[in-house]
Enzyme design. Structure first.
Site, short mmCIF file in Angstrom:
data_model
loop_
_atom_site.label_atom_id
_atom_site.label_comp_id
_atom_site.label_asym_id
_atom_site.label_seq_id
_atom_site.Cartn_x
_atom_site.Cartn_y
_atom_site.Cartn_z
N SER A 143 0.85 -1.19 0.00
CA SER A 143 0.00 0.00 0.00
C SER A 143 0.88 1.23 0.00
CB SER A 143 -0.89 0.01 1.25
OG SER A 143 -1.51 1.26 1.44
N TYR A 156 -1.71 0.24 11.09
CA TYR A 156 -1.93 -0.29 9.74
C TYR A 156 -0.75 0.04 8.83
CZ TYR A 156 -3.94 -0.95 5.10
OH TYR A 156 -4.16 -1.36 3.80
#
Length: 250
Positions: A143, A156
């Site tokens: 990501s 995260y």
């Protein structure tokens, strides 16, 4: 579908996280031949069967729990007993809001183990079998959050940063063995995981990610950004002074 892994045809494809919207979008975009065996691995057999119907093709459903790392070697051995997969897509992941992870550290642990630890143990097991055979491709979903985690996604972002680093290092370890690692770095992806969140700039969709990954697999890239303009933004993100970075809200 020709994948650059030393083989012109995919006989077996394994999706870890068999109900993942992005993972399923990749499978759809690959336009696999009717004879290719697709294995959807996850915890919920009913959801996996439903995902297979949505793909409109026969699938094999396999029980897999990213959190149960002690079973991953045996799981890989069981899958590979029927033939080492030509393509493994690592799409398991959860996004737990930062405030929830801070209130309940067990949720933070779940996110770390799902997004990072479980990937490492599973991919090492499958990667070693691919190395023994001399061919194979592993797709790792990272990501843009991996590039520089922010205060509102510290846990995260850290899981993705760790996974990103592992994928790059493992790609180097496998270099010259015939096994390829494709690292995928999408931006904000609209879908179930991000439902209810404010859409970020340069947002994308599972279908766009699937198309970009399928295109990258036909070439020789080691890393693919989605959208491609995100690569420039990521470079700029690294250069923002930390006092300024702390003030960013999103």
């Amino acid at each position: 579908m020709s994948v650059q892994n030393g083989s012109s045809r995919l006989s077996r494809v394994l999706l870890l996280g068999g109900t993942s919207e992005i993972g399923l979008a990749i499978l759809s975009a690959l336009r696999l031949e009717p004879g290719t065996e697709v294995i959807l691995a996850g915890r919920d057999a009913q959801r996996l069967e439903a995902a297979g119907k949505a793909l409109n093709r026969p699938v094999t459903v396999a029980r897999y729990d990213a959190l149960d790392t002690g079973t991953h070697q045996a799981f890989a051995d069981e899958i590979c007993a029927g033939g080492v997969p030509d393509l493994v897509i690592a799409a398991t992941g959860v996004l737990i809001p930062e405030e929830q992870a801070e209130r309940d550290v067990r949720l933070a642990a779940t996110m770390i183990e799902t997004n990072f630890t479980g990937h490492v143990t599973a991919l090492l097991a499958f990667g070693s079998r691919m190395r023994e055979r001399g061919s194979g491709t592993i797709v790792v979903l990272s990501s843009v959050a991996a590039i520089r985690p922010r205060k509102f996604n510290a846990v995260y972002g850290a899981t993705k940063a760790a996974l990103d680093a592992f994928a790059r290092g493992y790609a180097d370890a496998l270099h010259g063995t015939g096994v390829r690692v494709l690292l995928v770095r999408p931006g904000f992806v609209t879908g179930r995981m991000t439902a209810g969140l404010t859409t970020a700039p340069l947002a994308t969709t599972p279908e766009a990610v699937g198309a970009a990954v399928a295109a990258a697999l036909r070439g020789s890239k080691a890393v693919v950004w989605i959208p491609s303009s995100l690569a420039g933004l990521a470079t700029a993100m690294r250069l923002v002074p930390r006092p300024v970075w702390r003030k960013l809200k999103r």
